[in-house]
Design a protein around this motif. Structure first.
Motif, PDB file in Angstrom:
ATOM      1  N   TRP A  76      17.367  64.390  25.753  1.00 53.76           N
ATOM      2  CA  TRP A  76      16.094  63.451  26.714  1.00 53.76           C
ATOM      3  C   TRP A  76      14.998  63.481  25.854  1.00 53.76           C
ATOM      4  O   TRP A  76      14.512  62.278  25.942  1.00 53.76           O
ATOM      5  N   LYS A 113      18.445  53.853  26.455  1.00 54.58           N
ATOM      6  CA  LYS A 113      17.651  54.340  27.107  1.00 54.58           C
ATOM      7  C   LYS A 113      18.390  53.780  29.079  1.00 54.58           C
ATOM      8  O   LYS A 113      18.191  53.704  29.963  1.00 54.58           O
ATOM      9  N   PRO A 116      19.342  60.512  30.686  1.00 52.27           N
ATOM     10  CA  PRO A 116      18.897  61.785  32.453  1.00 52.27           C
ATOM     11  C   PRO A 116      17.283  61.262  32.257  1.00 52.27           C
ATOM     12  O   PRO A 116      16.411  61.110  31.783  1.00 52.27           O
ATOM     13  N   PRO A 117      16.636  61.057  33.970  1.00 48.18           N
ATOM     14  CA  PRO A 117      14.875  61.722  33.982  1.00 48.18           C
ATOM     15  C   PRO A 117      15.235  62.996  33.342  1.00 48.18           C
ATOM     16  O   PRO A 117      15.859  64.415  33.148  1.00 48.18           O
ATOM     17  N   PRO A 118      13.542  63.182  33.044  1.00 44.18           N
ATOM     18  CA  PRO A 118      12.014  63.051  33.561  1.00 44.18           C
ATOM     19  C   PRO A 118      12.514  61.469  32.069  1.00 44.18           C
ATOM     20  O   PRO A 118      11.113  60.364  32.701  1.00 44.18           O
ATOM     21  N   THR A 119      12.971  61.093  31.135  1.00 43.95           N
ATOM     22  CA  THR A 119      12.592  60.806  30.083  1.00 43.95           C
ATOM     23  C   THR A 119      13.368  59.464  30.632  1.00 43.95           C
ATOM     24  O   THR A 119      12.549  57.846  29.813  1.00 43.95           O
ATOM     25  N   GLY A 120      14.820  59.119  30.960  1.00 42.92           N
ATOM     26  CA  GLY A 120      15.283  58.005  31.212  1.00 42.92           C
ATOM     27  C   GLY A 120      16.205  58.119  29.784  1.00 42.92           C
ATOM     28  O   GLY A 120      16.429  57.027  29.452  1.00 42.92           O
TER      29      GLY A 120
END
Length: 136
Positions: A76, A113, A116-120
């Motif tokens: 991520w 894009k 996953p979170p936190p970056t997406g």
């Protein structure tokens, strides 16, 4: 004083001396390894760091790795903000963001894009151009 990262440039001949034919095809000629390739680190679960096979720069950390189901190791985010460079890839119908080692330019894969979170973000990486070193 700002420390500037040293850039490594190699000719195709120099790359061929350093890499296998498949590593050269993927890393230098910007190819893609097959999904679920044995030894590609897709199933690697140990803690550790993934180094660029072209220059030994730390590019990815197991702390940022996740199971994407795509058949390629996915992260991520890179190990550090300046470890990986990106550019637009127009080889497919839809432009994609391609990523390379910022030090030697070895092609790593693509970033999407849909992570996953936190970056997406999903940095979908060709494991063949990596060396893994487990934490001790």
């Amino acid at each position: 004083m700002t420390k500037t990262k040293t850039k490594i440039q190699r000719s195709d001949r120099e790359w061929r001396e350093l890499l296998t034919e498949e590593e050269f095809r993927v890393g230098v000629k910007e190819g893609t390894e097959r999904p679920f390739t044995p030894g590609s680190f897709n199933d690697e679960k140990r803690k550790g760091l993934f180094h660029c096979k072209g220059c030994d720069t730390v590019l990815w950390s197991s702390e940022h790795k996740f199971e994407s189901g795509t058949g390629w190791p996915s992260f991520w985010q890179p190990a550090s903000p300046d470890a990986v460079a990106t550019k637009t890839d127009f080889k497919m119908i839809i432009p994609r963001t391609e990523c390379h080692c910022a030090t030697c330019g070895l092609h790593q894969g693509h970033v999407f894009k849909d992570g996953p979170p936190p970056t997406g973000e999903r940095w979908c990486i060709n494991g063949i151009v990596l060396d893994f070193r487990p934490s001790e």
